[in-house]
Design a protein around this motif. Structure first.
Motif, PDB file in Angstrom:
ATOM      1  N   HIS A  72      56.582  30.043  37.827  1.00 45.25           N
ATOM      2  CA  HIS A  72      56.512  30.530  36.961  1.00 45.25           C
ATOM      3  C   HIS A  72      55.066  31.015  36.776  1.00 45.25           C
ATOM      4  CE1 HIS A  72      60.433  28.856  36.319  1.00 45.25           C
ATOM      5  NE2 HIS A  72      60.038  27.955  36.021  1.00 45.25           N
ATOM      6  N   ASN A 105      51.865  33.797  35.146  1.00 46.38           N
ATOM      7  CA  ASN A 105      50.942  33.751  34.027  1.00 46.38           C
ATOM      8  C   ASN A 105      50.052  34.896  33.832  1.00 46.38           C
ATOM      9  OD1 ASN A 105      48.079  33.513  34.896  1.00 46.38           O
ATOM     10  ND2 ASN A 105      49.484  31.978  36.605  1.00 46.38           N
ATOM     11  N   GLU A 114      47.306  35.814  33.194  1.00 46.45           N
ATOM     12  CA  GLU A 114      46.439  36.364  34.431  1.00 46.45           C
ATOM     13  C   GLU A 114      46.710  37.373  35.738  1.00 46.45           C
ATOM     14  OE1 GLU A 114      43.035  36.361  33.356  1.00 46.45           O
ATOM     15  OE2 GLU A 114      43.994  35.849  31.585  1.00 46.45           O
ATOM     16  N   THR A 159      56.964  37.032  40.481  1.00 47.26           N
ATOM     17  CA  THR A 159      55.714  36.230  40.197  1.00 47.26           C
ATOM     18  C   THR A 159      55.496  35.183  41.402  1.00 47.26           C
ATOM     19  OG1 THR A 159      56.881  34.636  39.034  1.00 47.26           O
ATOM     20  CG2 THR A 159      55.489  36.504  38.328  1.00 47.26           C
ATOM     21  N   VAL A 161      45.421  32.038  39.089  1.00 44.60           N
ATOM     22  CA  VAL A 161      44.718  30.249  38.700  1.00 44.60           C
ATOM     23  C   VAL A 161      43.028  30.349  40.000  1.00 44.60           C
ATOM     24  CG1 VAL A 161      45.164  28.770  39.096  1.00 44.60           C
ATOM     25  CG2 VAL A 161      47.162  29.665  38.399  1.00 44.60           C
ATOM     26  N   SER A 210      52.068  25.396  40.362  1.00 49.33           N
ATOM     27  CA  SER A 210      51.603  25.375  40.792  1.00 49.33           C
ATOM     28  C   SER A 210      50.483  23.988  41.139  1.00 49.33           C
ATOM     29  CB  SER A 210      50.241  25.594  39.289  1.00 49.33           C
ATOM     30  OG  SER A 210      49.022  25.744  39.721  1.00 49.33           O
ATOM     31  N   SER A 241      49.936  23.405  34.524  1.00 50.76           N
ATOM     32  CA  SER A 241      50.005  24.721  33.709  1.00 50.76           C
ATOM     33  C   SER A 241      51.716  25.588  34.108  1.00 50.76           C
ATOM     34  CB  SER A 241      49.392  26.225  34.471  1.00 50.76           C
ATOM     35  OG  SER A 241      49.433  26.334  35.873  1.00 50.76           O
ATOM     36  N   THR A 242      52.062  24.793  34.837  1.00 52.65           N
ATOM     37  CA  THR A 242      53.592  24.805  35.467  1.00 52.65           C
ATOM     38  C   THR A 242      54.812  23.876  34.629  1.00 52.65           C
ATOM     39  OG1 THR A 242      52.969  24.196  37.463  1.00 52.65           O
ATOM     40  CG2 THR A 242      53.826  26.577  36.749  1.00 52.65           C
TER      41      THR A 242
END
Length: 223
Positions: free
Chosen positions: A55, A57, A59, A104, A123, A139, A145-146
């Protein structure tokens, strides 16, 4: 040095084929450009690369900039031996690694000395040189974050880590397949190819469609 990977896909979405060349063994993924790209495979020099969906992000979003490079390009060029492990390290220090435009993904790269890189666009990255390294579709560098995207009951990473910790230095190809079998997937996103690379034997062992009773071997020819 031994590397293993489970390749899980939906056959209704992705067209794949095992391709064996004198310099490469890879799972060729047919892309819109008509080319079967080598995003998962092994080079005869010992470079091993794999891409895993994650998934994303913001960035890590793809950018058209000379200072950026997609994770797909890094991985494929590594498997093609266009860049070395040390080249990748320099790229990671000098350029921003981003997702491909239509996917991604994050990567694991390793060489025949056992050096391993985990690269997560947006990341960061980590070089592992210990006894083992492990990657999954979530991650590893920033697990929180995931975490919201974790599928209930998906504990493959934890189970694989626990299994790897039970082995000593005498880790074999058979041991690697035992781990891959234990964390295989079934259903729509079933495991289609499981491969294990042995640097000592200069060979790749592989099974298709979860049939671990039929393991084939591809040995890189001597030049």
């Amino acid at each position: 040095m031994i590397t293993g990977f489970n390749f899980d896909i939906d056959l209704a979405v992705w067209d794949h084929k095992i391709i064996k060349e004198k310099d490469r063994f890879y799972i060729g993924i047919l892309r819109p450009d008509g080319v079967r790209h080598s995003y998962h495979g092994v080079n005869r020099n010992g470079n091993v690369g794999t891409l895993l969906y994650v998934h994303g992000n913001p960035e890590g979003n793809c950018q058209d900039s000379i200072g950026c490079m997609t994770i797909a390009d890094v991985t494929e060029q590594f498997i093609q031996a266009k860049i070395s492990f040390d080249d990748v390290l320099e790229i990671l220090k000098e350029r921003k690694i981003v997702y491909a435009r239509d996917a991604t993904m994050q990567a694991m790269l390793s060489d025949r000395q056992g050096r391993t890189l985990i690269v997560e666009p947006g990341v960061g990255w980590r070089e592992d040189d210990g006894c083992c390294s492990l990657m999954t579709n979530y991650s590893v560098l920033a697990p929180e974050s995931t975490r919201p995207f974790l599928v209930p009951g998906d504990d493959r990473y934890e189970r694989a880590a626990q299994l790897l910790n039970t082995y000593g230095k005498k880790f074999t190809v058979t041991d690697a397949f035992s781990v891959l079998w234990a964390v295989r997937q079934e259903g729509i996103w079933a495991t289609r190819v499981s491969f294990v690379y042995s640097a000592k034997e200069h060979a790749v062992y592989y099974a298709q469609n979860n049939d671990f009773s039929q393991i084939e071997k591809y040995e890189f020819p001597q030049l």
